[in-house]
Design a protein around this motif. Structure first.
Motif, PDB file in Angstrom:
ATOM      1  N   UNK A   1      42.098  33.147  41.023  1.00  0.00           N
ATOM      2  CA  UNK A   1      41.454  34.779  40.774  1.00  0.00           C
ATOM      3  C   UNK A   1      40.316  34.438  40.710  1.00  0.00           C
ATOM      4  N   UNK A   2      39.583  35.438  40.621  1.00  0.00           N
ATOM      5  CA  UNK A   2      37.919  36.439  40.392  1.00  0.00           C
ATOM      6  C   UNK A   2      38.421  37.536  38.765  1.00  0.00           C
ATOM      7  N   UNK A   3      37.220  37.699  38.805  1.00  0.00           N
ATOM      8  CA  UNK A   3      37.385  38.478  37.992  1.00  0.00           C
ATOM      9  C   UNK A   3      36.253  40.005  38.525  1.00  0.00           C
ATOM     10  N   UNK A   4      35.860  40.695  38.494  1.00  0.00           N
ATOM     11  CA  UNK A   4      35.166  42.378  38.527  1.00  0.00           C
ATOM     12  C   UNK A   4      35.560  43.363  37.806  1.00  0.00           C
ATOM     13  N   UNK A   5      34.552  44.447  38.423  1.00  0.00           N
ATOM     14  CA  UNK A   5      34.694  45.715  37.988  1.00  0.00           C
ATOM     15  C   UNK A   5      35.479  46.529  38.295  1.00  0.00           C
ATOM     16  N   UNK A   6      36.460  47.282  37.527  1.00  0.00           N
ATOM     17  CA  UNK A   6      36.721  48.157  38.855  1.00  0.00           C
ATOM     18  C   UNK A   6      38.251  46.884  39.114  1.00  0.00           C
ATOM     19  N   UNK A   7      39.242  47.866  39.871  1.00  0.00           N
ATOM     20  CA  UNK A   7      40.716  47.244  40.543  1.00  0.00           C
ATOM     21  C   UNK A   7      40.457  47.743  41.683  1.00  0.00           C
ATOM     22  N   UNK A   8      39.600  47.639  42.702  1.00  0.00           N
ATOM     23  CA  UNK A   8      39.581  48.166  43.852  1.00  0.00           C
ATOM     24  C   UNK A   8      39.407  46.590  44.877  1.00  0.00           C
ATOM     25  N   UNK A   9      40.478  46.101  44.999  1.00  0.00           N
ATOM     26  CA  UNK A   9      40.656  45.213  45.655  1.00  0.00           C
ATOM     27  C   UNK A   9      41.371  45.019  47.167  1.00  0.00           C
ATOM     28  N   UNK A  10      41.080  44.236  47.601  1.00  0.00           N
ATOM     29  CA  UNK A  10      41.812  43.979  48.904  1.00  0.00           C
ATOM     30  C   UNK A  10      43.690  43.945  48.746  1.00  0.00           C
ATOM     31  N   UNK A  11      44.335  45.024  49.253  1.00  0.00           N
ATOM     32  CA  UNK A  11      45.811  45.265  49.869  1.00  0.00           C
ATOM     33  C   UNK A  11      46.248  43.838  50.014  1.00  0.00           C
ATOM     34  N   UNK A  12      46.044  42.917  49.647  1.00  0.00           N
ATOM     35  CA  UNK A  12      46.874  41.611  49.372  1.00  0.00           C
ATOM     36  C   UNK A  12      46.682  41.363  48.411  1.00  0.00           C
ATOM     37  N   UNK A  13      45.345  42.002  47.085  1.00  0.00           N
ATOM     38  CA  UNK A  13      45.271  40.912  46.141  1.00  0.00           C
ATOM     39  C   UNK A  13      46.311  41.902  44.919  1.00  0.00           C
ATOM     40  N   UNK A  14      45.775  41.361  44.231  1.00  0.00           N
ATOM     41  CA  UNK A  14      46.626  42.179  42.826  1.00  0.00           C
ATOM     42  C   UNK A  14      46.085  41.789  41.448  1.00  0.00           C
ATOM     43  N   UNK A  15      45.295  43.489  40.815  1.00  0.00           N
ATOM     44  CA  UNK A  15      44.770  43.449  39.423  1.00  0.00           C
ATOM     45  C   UNK A  15      44.816  43.833  38.291  1.00  0.00           C
ATOM     46  N   UNK A  16      44.971  43.272  37.610  1.00  0.00           N
ATOM     47  CA  UNK A  16      45.345  43.742  36.445  1.00  0.00           C
ATOM     48  C   UNK A  16      44.081  43.783  35.577  1.00  0.00           C
ATOM     49  N   UNK A  17      44.554  44.551  34.764  1.00  0.00           N
ATOM     50  CA  UNK A  17      43.090  45.254  33.382  1.00  0.00           C
ATOM     51  C   UNK A  17      42.821  44.327  32.443  1.00  0.00           C
ATOM     52  N   UNK A  18      42.436  43.983  31.715  1.00  0.00           N
ATOM     53  CA  UNK A  18      41.901  43.118  30.983  1.00  0.00           C
ATOM     54  C   UNK A  18      41.101  43.899  29.737  1.00  0.00           C
ATOM     55  N   UNK A  19      40.042  45.185  30.397  1.00  0.00           N
ATOM     56  CA  UNK A  19      39.039  45.805  29.353  1.00  0.00           C
ATOM     57  C   UNK A  19      39.095  46.765  29.649  1.00  0.00           C
ATOM     58  N   UNK A  20      39.343  48.127  28.447  1.00  0.00           N
ATOM     59  CA  UNK A  20      39.141  49.137  28.597  1.00  0.00           C
ATOM     60  C   UNK A  20      37.392  49.668  29.376  1.00  0.00           C
ATOM     61  N   UNK A  21      37.411  50.781  29.508  1.00  0.00           N
ATOM     62  CA  UNK A  21      35.978  51.297  30.610  1.00  0.00           C
ATOM     63  C   UNK A  21      34.768  50.578  29.631  1.00  0.00           C
ATOM     64  N   UNK A  22      33.885  50.172  29.799  1.00  0.00           N
ATOM     65  CA  UNK A  22      32.588  49.126  29.404  1.00  0.00           C
ATOM     66  C   UNK A  22      31.503  50.259  29.103  1.00  0.00           C
ATOM     67  N   UNK A  23      30.835  50.274  28.306  1.00  0.00           N
ATOM     68  CA  UNK A  23      29.792  51.465  27.746  1.00  0.00           C
ATOM     69  C   UNK A  23      28.450  50.983  28.867  1.00  0.00           C
ATOM     70  N   UNK A  24      27.386  51.127  28.999  1.00  0.00           N
ATOM     71  CA  UNK A  24      26.337  50.238  28.836  1.00  0.00           C
ATOM     72  C   UNK A  24      25.320  51.060  27.975  1.00  0.00           C
ATOM     73  N   UNK A  25      24.504  49.836  27.701  1.00  0.00           N
ATOM     74  CA  UNK A  25      23.183  50.367  26.797  1.00  0.00           C
ATOM     75  C   UNK A  25      21.623  50.427  27.694  1.00  0.00           C
ATOM     76  N   UNK A  26      20.732  51.533  26.845  1.00  0.00           N
ATOM     77  CA  UNK A  26      19.241  50.712  27.116  1.00  0.00           C
ATOM     78  C   UNK A  26      19.021  50.163  25.851  1.00  0.00           C
ATOM     79  N   UNK A  27      18.386  49.147  25.839  1.00  0.00           N
ATOM     80  CA  UNK A  27      17.903  48.897  24.209  1.00  0.00           C
ATOM     81  C   UNK A  27      16.513  47.997  24.780  1.00  0.00           C
TER      82      UNK A  27
END
Length: 287
Positions: free
Chosen positions: A136-162
């Motif tokens: 298995x692998x981890x990635x942002x978003x659920x766009x994966x190849x048709x032979x794969x299953x994607x399971x959400x682990x988090x809500x959308x993630x905020x980006x911050x400038x700090x």
């Protein structure tokens, strides 16, 4: 049927196995399906481009390849692989996914399932998990190849400038994203593509990119954060990753009204692994 399995394993394709055995490709496919149904496991992962072993198939091949007299033991190994809370789980993840999702949950997972070996490879590339041998692998978003299953682990993630308060006191606090052009911006360079990560903000007309500049770059997220803490400039990264530093005051967020969210983190895997016990237990533990 076992002879058909051995031929597919050796030739790397159904067509090659058919030619090896002097059978029709449809016959080879039918016998393989019958064997998988009898064992109640998938032995191969079949895509439009390739055919490769599942864990069960690899176990059967290891046992049967040296000699056919070991086939009985190999069948049993294939039938039981992935059906208990033991074995190896191979994962690929970006640094951010490891630090924000996996790291805190790994100790408790290990305490509950001590006989599952977890192997983690960190990479910012879009890894072909079949080609690289991961489950298995981890990635942002659920766009994966048709032979794969994607399971959400988090809500959308905020980006911050700090940046550090010291840097902002010295260089000034930007009021708009365009003000960043006058600042020292520490950029992240992807190790795989060698491209720099864009600095994107929410503008009046939607998403806007600012072509920031600076004399410092890094391909390691902890190093990027350390540079910012030491007063070298601003960084643009996942807010949850630097939440502790914001709370402690080591870093200060700017341009909050213009910050944006990116798709949440998902774990993805081949359909053939959906019932693999170590993987299922790990996903349940993360969720």
């Amino acid at each position: 049927m076992l002879e058909v399995f051995d031929a597919i394993a050796r030739e790397g394709s159904l067509r090659g196995a058919a030619d090896r055995l002097g059978l029709k490709a449809s016959t080879v496919s039918h016998q393989l399906k019958s064997l998988e149904e009898r064992l109640d496991v998938d032995l191969f992962i079949r895509t439009t481009r390739s055919i490769s072993f599942t864990e069960a198939g690899r176990a059967l091949h290891r046992g049967s390849a040296p000699a056919f007299e070991q086939l009985g033991e190999a069948v049993e190994a294939a039938r039981t692989t992935g059906d208990s809370a033991r074995g190896t789980l191979r994962l690929t993840a970006a640094e951010h996914a490891y630090h924000t999702i996996i790291a805190d949950k790994l100790p408790t997972f290990r305490s509950v399932y001590p006989e599952i070996e977890v192997e983690i490879s960190l990479s910012d590339a879009l890894v072909d998990i079949l080609e690289e041998g991961f489950h298995a692998g981890f990635r942002l978003g659920n766009v994966v190849a048709q032979d794969m299953i994607a399971v959400r682990l988090t809500a959308p993630l905020p980006i911050a400038t700090v940046a550090s308060p010291g840097y902002l006191d010295r260089a000034g606090r930007p009021d708009t994203p365009a003000d960043l052009l006058a600042h020292e911006c520490i950029r992240y360079r992807f190790r795989s593509s060698r491209q720099t990560a864009p600095w994107l903000f929410e503008g009046a007309e939607g998403e806007e990119e600012v072509a920031v500049a600076g004399k410092l770059l890094a391909d390691d997220l902890p190093v990027l954060v350390d540079m910012a803490k030491r007063g070298n400039g601003l960084i643009h990264t996942f807010r949850d990753y630097i939440a502790d530093s914001l709370e402690s005051g080591e870093l200060e967020q700017v341009l909050s009204p213009f910050s944006r969210n990116v798709p949440g983190l998902f774990i993805y895997f081949p359909r053939e692994y959906r019932n693999m016990t170590p993987l299922r237990l790990f996903i349940d533990h993360l969720k």
